[in-house]
Write a protein that holds these residues in place. Structure first.
Motif, PDB file in Angstrom:
ATOM      1  N   MET A  15     -17.653  28.248  -5.272  1.00 32.46           N
ATOM      2  CA  MET A  15     -16.472  28.759  -4.562  1.00 32.46           C
ATOM      3  C   MET A  15     -16.880  29.898  -3.638  1.00 32.46           C
ATOM      4  O   MET A  15     -17.680  30.742  -4.036  1.00 32.46           O
ATOM      5  CB  MET A  15     -15.464  29.382  -5.549  1.00 32.46           C
ATOM      6  N   LYS A  19     -17.592  25.985   2.236  1.00 30.53           N
ATOM      7  CA  LYS A  19     -17.762  24.536   2.423  1.00 30.53           C
ATOM      8  C   LYS A  19     -16.691  23.943   3.350  1.00 30.53           C
ATOM      9  O   LYS A  19     -17.003  23.136   4.223  1.00 30.53           O
ATOM     10  CB  LYS A  19     -17.718  23.822   1.057  1.00 30.53           C
ATOM     11  N   ASP A  38     -10.623  18.932  -2.217  1.00 33.02           N
ATOM     12  CA  ASP A  38      -9.474  19.686  -2.753  1.00 33.02           C
ATOM     13  C   ASP A  38      -8.203  19.361  -1.963  1.00 33.02           C
ATOM     14  O   ASP A  38      -7.130  19.182  -2.544  1.00 33.02           O
ATOM     15  CB  ASP A  38      -9.728  21.200  -2.665  1.00 33.02           C
ATOM     16  N   ILE A  49      -3.867  23.513  -6.111  1.00 35.29           N
ATOM     17  CA  ILE A  49      -4.901  23.398  -7.155  1.00 35.29           C
ATOM     18  C   ILE A  49      -4.487  24.258  -8.365  1.00 35.29           C
ATOM     19  O   ILE A  49      -4.602  23.829  -9.512  1.00 35.29           O
ATOM     20  CB  ILE A  49      -6.278  23.882  -6.620  1.00 35.29           C
ATOM     21  N   PHE A  53      -3.980  22.864 -12.229  1.00 38.25           N
ATOM     22  CA  PHE A  53      -4.669  23.437 -13.393  1.00 38.25           C
ATOM     23  C   PHE A  53      -3.665  23.924 -14.433  1.00 38.25           C
ATOM     24  O   PHE A  53      -3.826  23.711 -15.623  1.00 38.25           O
ATOM     25  CB  PHE A  53      -5.562  24.609 -12.967  1.00 38.25           C
ATOM     26  N   PHE A  61      -7.598  17.539 -13.541  1.00 37.30           N
ATOM     27  CA  PHE A  61      -8.125  17.785 -12.197  1.00 37.30           C
ATOM     28  C   PHE A  61      -9.485  17.104 -12.029  1.00 37.30           C
ATOM     29  O   PHE A  61      -9.770  16.474 -11.012  1.00 37.30           O
ATOM     30  CB  PHE A  61      -8.228  19.299 -11.943  1.00 37.30           C
ATOM     31  N   ARG A  62     -10.328  17.193 -13.051  1.00 43.21           N
ATOM     32  CA  ARG A  62     -11.664  16.580 -12.980  1.00 43.21           C
ATOM     33  C   ARG A  62     -11.570  15.054 -12.923  1.00 43.21           C
ATOM     34  O   ARG A  62     -12.401  14.405 -12.312  1.00 43.21           O
ATOM     35  CB  ARG A  62     -12.531  17.009 -14.174  1.00 43.21           C
ATOM     36  N   GLU A  65     -10.875  14.229  -9.390  1.00 44.82           N
ATOM     37  CA  GLU A  65     -12.113  14.330  -8.611  1.00 44.82           C
ATOM     38  C   GLU A  65     -12.971  13.076  -8.799  1.00 44.82           C
ATOM     39  O   GLU A  65     -13.545  12.558  -7.846  1.00 44.82           O
ATOM     40  CB  GLU A  65     -12.912  15.570  -9.034  1.00 44.82           C
ATOM     41  N   GLY A  83     -15.021  20.350  -3.765  1.00 40.05           N
ATOM     42  CA  GLY A  83     -14.634  21.502  -4.571  1.00 40.05           C
ATOM     43  C   GLY A  83     -15.868  21.959  -5.352  1.00 40.05           C
ATOM     44  O   GLY A  83     -16.770  21.151  -5.634  1.00 40.05           O
ATOM     45  N   GLY A  84     -15.898  23.228  -5.720  1.00 37.56           N
ATOM     46  CA  GLY A  84     -17.085  23.802  -6.362  1.00 37.56           C
ATOM     47  C   GLY A  84     -17.543  23.119  -7.644  1.00 37.56           C
ATOM     48  O   GLY A  84     -18.706  23.197  -8.016  1.00 37.56           O
ATOM     49  N   GLY A  85     -16.619  22.421  -8.319  1.00 35.92           N
ATOM     50  CA  GLY A  85     -16.993  21.786  -9.585  1.00 35.92           C
ATOM     51  C   GLY A  85     -17.209  20.282  -9.466  1.00 35.92           C
ATOM     52  O   GLY A  85     -17.453  19.602 -10.457  1.00 35.92           O
ATOM     53  N   ARG A 122      -7.675  30.332  -6.596  1.00 38.31           N
ATOM     54  CA  ARG A 122      -8.706  29.623  -7.363  1.00 38.31           C
ATOM     55  C   ARG A 122      -8.567  29.930  -8.862  1.00 38.31           C
ATOM     56  O   ARG A 122      -8.885  31.026  -9.301  1.00 38.31           O
ATOM     57  CB  ARG A 122     -10.085  30.016  -6.853  1.00 38.31           C
ATOM     58  N   PRO A 123      -8.152  28.920  -9.614  1.00 41.61           N
ATOM     59  CA  PRO A 123      -7.887  29.163 -11.040  1.00 41.61           C
ATOM     60  C   PRO A 123      -9.115  29.606 -11.830  1.00 41.61           C
ATOM     61  O   PRO A 123      -8.974  30.231 -12.885  1.00 41.61           O
ATOM     62  CB  PRO A 123      -7.376  27.817 -11.549  1.00 41.61           C
ATOM     63  N   LEU A 124     -10.329  29.299 -11.351  1.00 40.29           N
ATOM     64  CA  LEU A 124     -11.510  29.694 -12.118  1.00 40.29           C
ATOM     65  C   LEU A 124     -12.093  31.027 -11.656  1.00 40.29           C
ATOM     66  O   LEU A 124     -13.128  31.465 -12.142  1.00 40.29           O
ATOM     67  CB  LEU A 124     -12.586  28.597 -12.043  1.00 40.29           C
ATOM     68  N   ARG A 138     -24.240  26.921 -13.071  1.00 39.89           N
ATOM     69  CA  ARG A 138     -24.138  25.858 -12.075  1.00 39.89           C
ATOM     70  C   ARG A 138     -25.327  25.758 -11.132  1.00 39.89           C
ATOM     71  O   ARG A 138     -25.529  24.711 -10.516  1.00 39.89           O
ATOM     72  CB  ARG A 138     -22.866  26.044 -11.256  1.00 39.89           C
TER      73      ARG A 138
HETATM   74  C1  S3P Z   1     -13.492  24.833  -8.418  1.00 43.82           C
HETATM   75  C2  S3P Z   1     -13.588  25.137  -7.085  1.00 43.82           C
HETATM   76  C3  S3P Z   1     -12.454  24.998  -6.153  1.00 43.82           C
HETATM   77  C4  S3P Z   1     -11.445  23.977  -6.680  1.00 43.82           C
HETATM   78  C5  S3P Z   1     -11.064  24.287  -8.086  1.00 43.82           C
HETATM   79  C6  S3P Z   1     -12.257  24.284  -9.028  1.00 43.82           C
HETATM   80  C7  S3P Z   1     -14.679  24.994  -9.278  1.00 43.82           C
HETATM   81  O1  S3P Z   1     -12.909  24.594  -4.878  1.00 43.82           O
HETATM   82  O2  S3P Z   1     -11.971  22.669  -6.615  1.00 43.82           O
HETATM   83  O3  S3P Z   1     -10.449  25.534  -8.076  1.00 43.82           O
HETATM   84  O4  S3P Z   1     -14.730  24.433 -10.384  1.00 43.82           O
HETATM   85  O5  S3P Z   1     -15.636  25.660  -8.820  1.00 43.82           O
HETATM   86  P1  S3P Z   1     -13.680  25.595  -3.841  1.00 43.82           P
HETATM   87  O6  S3P Z   1     -15.136  25.512  -4.199  1.00 43.82           O
HETATM   88  O7  S3P Z   1     -13.402  25.020  -2.516  1.00 43.82           O
HETATM   89  O8  S3P Z   1     -13.111  26.947  -4.042  1.00 43.82           O
END
Ligand code: S3P
Length: 172
Positions: A15, A19, A38, A49, A53, A61-62, A65, A83-85, A122-124, A138
């Motif tokens: 995050m 990107k 996302d 998002i 969550f 959510f996963r 994805e 997305g970051g995950g 961003r919930p995380l 990661r």
């Molecule tokens: C996440 C990153 C977010 C989004 C979600 C989960 C993550 O995307 O998919 O909040 O797990 O790192 P960005 O990387 O665009 O912030």
């Protein structure tokens, strides 16, 4: 640009590495369609998002994805910001790499904290300790999933997009 001709160009990374913005600029530069995973999920679900969550949980959510990764692997010539995950799931990572050039955007933890400090979407990104652990857990995953790494610290999204463009061009 033989190296990526026909292939998707995929941006992965933590995050706050830019990107979405870099992907948008690169898509313009390469005259390709842009997909932000996302944003696709937000449109599809009609929720942010954070709402997804909160109301359905991270697992749901996963799953969204993963379904999207399955769709995207059959498409070509896209620029995809993930997305970051997104690549935490090996299945997604393999699907994306199937026919893609994968670029890992990086920045130091301190830089990312600074960029995200006013962000509540961003919930995380909530407790600092979690963020640091998430970050270090990661790194090896992003490393494995990517073909090249581009550092984004002290660069604008345009600088980063140009740098990626040159990498692709050089290897054409
Ligand atoms: C996440 C990153 C977010 C989004 C979600 C989960 C993550 O995307 O998919 O909040 O797990 O790192 P960005 O990387 O665009 O912030």
């Amino acid at each position: 640009m033989k190296r990526i001709s026909g292939k998707n160009l995929v941006l992965i990374g933590f995050m706050g590495t830019g990107k979405t913005e870099v992907g948008r600029l690169l898509a313009q530069r390469l005259n390709r369609c842009f997909v932000d995973t996302d944003q696709v999920i937000v449109r599809q679900e009609g929720k942010t998002i954070a709402e997804i969550f909160r109301e359905r949980g991270e697992k749901y959510f996963r799953q969204l994805e993963q379904a999207l990764a399955e769709e995207l692997k059959n498409q070509q010539n896209l620029v995809i910001a993930t997305g970051g995950g997104f690549v935490l799931n090996e299945v997604n990572s393999a699907a994306l790499r199937q026919s893609a050039f994968v670029v890992w955007l990086t920045a130091d933890l301190a830089v990312l904290r600074e960029r995200l400090k006013d962000d509540d979407s961003r919930p995380l990104f909530n407790k600092e300790t979690d963020f640091a652990a998430l970050y270090s857990n990661r790194l090896p995953i992003y490393r494995r999933a990517s073909h090249v790494r581009v550092d984004t610290a002290e660069k604008t999204p345009l600088d980063v997009a140009e740098e990626i463009f040159c990498i692709i061009d050089r290897n054409a």
